[in-house]
Design an enzyme around this catalytic site. Structure first.
Site, PDB file in Angstrom:
ATOM      1  N   LYS A 239       0.860  -1.188   0.000  1.00  0.00           N
ATOM      2  CA  LYS A 239       0.000   0.000   0.000  1.00  0.00           C
ATOM      3  C   LYS A 239       0.893   1.234   0.000  1.00  0.00           C
ATOM      4  CE  LYS A 239      -3.980   1.802   2.624  1.00  0.00           C
ATOM      5  NZ  LYS A 239      -4.872   1.539   3.762  1.00  0.00           N
TER       6      LYS A 239
ATOM      7  N   SER B 152      -9.619   1.231   2.453  1.00  0.00           N
ATOM      8  CA  SER B 152      -8.781   2.067   1.629  1.00  0.00           C
ATOM      9  C   SER B 152      -7.655   1.284   0.935  1.00  0.00           C
ATOM     10  CB  SER B 152      -8.160   3.186   2.475  1.00  0.00           C
ATOM     11  OG  SER B 152      -7.373   2.633   3.499  1.00  0.00           O
TER      12      SER B 152
ATOM     13  N   SER C 220      -9.722  -1.193   6.705  1.00  0.00           N
ATOM     14  CA  SER C 220      -9.159  -1.025   5.357  1.00  0.00           C
ATOM     15  C   SER C 220      -8.362  -2.195   4.816  1.00  0.00           C
ATOM     16  CB  SER C 220      -8.288   0.225   5.302  1.00  0.00           C
ATOM     17  OG  SER C 220      -9.116   1.349   5.183  1.00  0.00           O
TER      18      SER C 220
END
Ligand code: GLN
Length: 477
Positions: A78, A153, A177
């Site tokens: 990420k 996310s 997330s």
């Protein structure tokens, strides 16, 4: 080209050791899939071109039989996890050109184990969102239906694993997330106990909630990665992991918070699937117990007070002078407005305003203080429930993946996506989302996730339960 279908860390490790293929073959195979699929799905923000040393190093480790299971295993991270010498933008224009001068602790541990970091994954800006629609660099599409979101996310990380663009991804979980996008993309998402993975080198969203977690195809893979990245770290004073391995409960009792599940607003297909999952666990020999979590219904509200408060404080540093891309205004004061107004997206600005409000004098006691009192109640609800059960289950999300654009103008609907995941961040407990079937929506089969929640530091019990549920283990419970 390596056959990537159904590949796991264990299988790849065996093949690498037996010299069925080389690390470079594995890495190139994933890169080929990225080249084919990513223009459509947009899970990645960048594929690194300077990884030859990492590949050589991993191959050497394998050739010298001096190896961990992660040697040569490709990872995508990420975009809020720092990798030395690479951009980490947190999905924001504010950090679009920020090049990290050091590795996050989790990254250092992965590199030491020989893992190959092949790129960075798309995400909602500063990890705020449930759909990656808040990324400054475009939306990630769902691998099962291109017209739908991949979740967020960590939507890029989850989609990348589901698309076979990588074997493993790391995400961060502040309110769901890692688990929510994993559920939308049909993969495993694991959120460790708060503090058990160092936050050093993770761009902060809400510091008392944030934790790095793996996204994988199997529970066993999540366990392998967690065992490498966890541990107390002198560079993060909130990190802690006990030295003694946790005992795994002998006979696992599974708690079902019935009242919480009957609150309404949950998709019928999700509820039906959940009931079937409970029956499956019963058939597998788990004891099923109804439990009560009386204050859990307030968790989402408390979350959306405390998290924006921490966000407003953490993001204050991005002013274009100390940190972040500078935009020029009319004068010095205007510089701040133009920089923060122009480089932060709508959701980030909304949270900063909300957070500043709940922390302001006169409202601090009414909102922030109260929400923290609720946080204590939620922790004690879990502690009490865990006197009688070893694991608590809920669906991971209230509905399957929604359409791109469907909720962008309705932040409250977006926030409700986290109703099952965020209570666990409020308390700090560990939780894992595992695929548990599909819902048929407009002719497409969309994946659903089942969430297992455990006692702090009892990750091993979650892994055991998840493996049993997914038929990854022998019959013992
Ligand atoms: N969707 C939640 C939020 O926007 C959770 C975010 C996260 O876990 N990073 O706050």
């Amino acid at each position: 080209m390596v056959d990537l279908k159904d590949l796991t860390i264990k299988k790849a490790h065996k093949a690498l050791i037996k010299k069925e293929y080389k690390v470079i073959d594995l890495v190139e195979s994933y890169k080929k899939v990225i080249a084919e699929k990513d223009p459509t799905y947009h899970a990645c923000l960048e594929v690194f071109s300077d990884i030859d040393d990492q590949v050589e190093n991993a191959q050497r480790m394998i050739d010298n039989s001096n190896t961990s299971e992660l040697a040569g295993i490709p990872f995508i991270l990420k975009d809020n996890i720092l990798v030395k010498g690479h951009v980490a933008s947190a999905g924001s224009k504010m950090l679009e050109n920020f090049v990290s001068p050091y590795d996050a602790t989790a990254v250092r541990k992965l590199k030491d184990a020989g893992a190959i970091i092949i790129g960075r994954a798309n995400m909602d800006e500063f990890a705020m969102g449930v759909s990656t629609e808040n990324s400054a660099f475009g939306t990630t599409r769902n691998p099962f239906d291109k017209s739908r979101v991949a979740g967020g996310s960590s939507g890029g990380s989850a989609a990348a694993v589901a698309l076979d663009e990588t074997l493993v991804a790391l995400g961060s979980d502040t309110g769901g997330s890692v688990r929510q996008p994993s559920s939308f993309c049909g993969v495993v998402g694991f959120k460790p106990t708060y503090g058990s993975v160092s936050r050093f080198g993770l761009i902060a969203m809400a510091s008392s909630f944030d934790v790095i977690g793996p996204i994988t195809r199997t529970v066993e893979d999540a366990e392998i990665v967690f065992n490498v990245i966890r541990g107390t770290d002198a560079l993060d004073s909130t990190s802690f992991y006990p030295k003694e391995p946790n005992k795994v409960s002998e006979k696992i009792r599974v708690g079902v918070p019935r009242e919480f599940l009957s609150m309404g607003g949950i998709d019928e297909r999700v509820l039906k699937n959940f009931d079937e999952s409970v029956e499956r666990l019963r058939d597998l020999g788990f004891e099923i117990v109804d439990i009560d979590l009386p204050n859990i219904k307030y968790a989402l509200s408390a979350y959306y007070i405390i998290v924006p408060a921490e966000v407003s404080s953490n993001l204050a540093r991005f002013d274009g002078v100390k940190y972040g891309a500078h935009l020029e205004g009319k004068d010095v004061i205007d510089d701040y407005f133009v920089t923060r107004g122009g480089n932060f997206g709508r959701e980030v600005r909304r949270r900063i305003i909300l957070g500043t409000y709940v922390l302001s004098s006169g409202y601090y006691d009414a909102f922030y203080h109260k929400a923290n009192a609720v946080r204590d109640r939620i922790k004690s609800d879990y502690n009490k429930a865990f006197e009688n059960v070893d694991v608590i289950i809920t669906p991971t999300t209230p509905a399957p993946a929604f359409k791109i654009g469907e909720k962008v103008n309705d932040p409250l609907q977006m926030y409700l996506e986290d109703v099952f995941t965020c209570p666990v961040n409020v308390s700090g407990n560990p939780a894992i989302s595992v695929p548990c079937g599909f819902a048929e929506v407009e002719g497409e089969k969309l994946p659903l996730g089942l969430q297992f929640i455990g006692r702090p530091y009892e990750e091993a019990t979650l892994f055991k339960t998840g493996k049993r549920f997914l038929n990854e283990s022998d019959g013992s419970i």
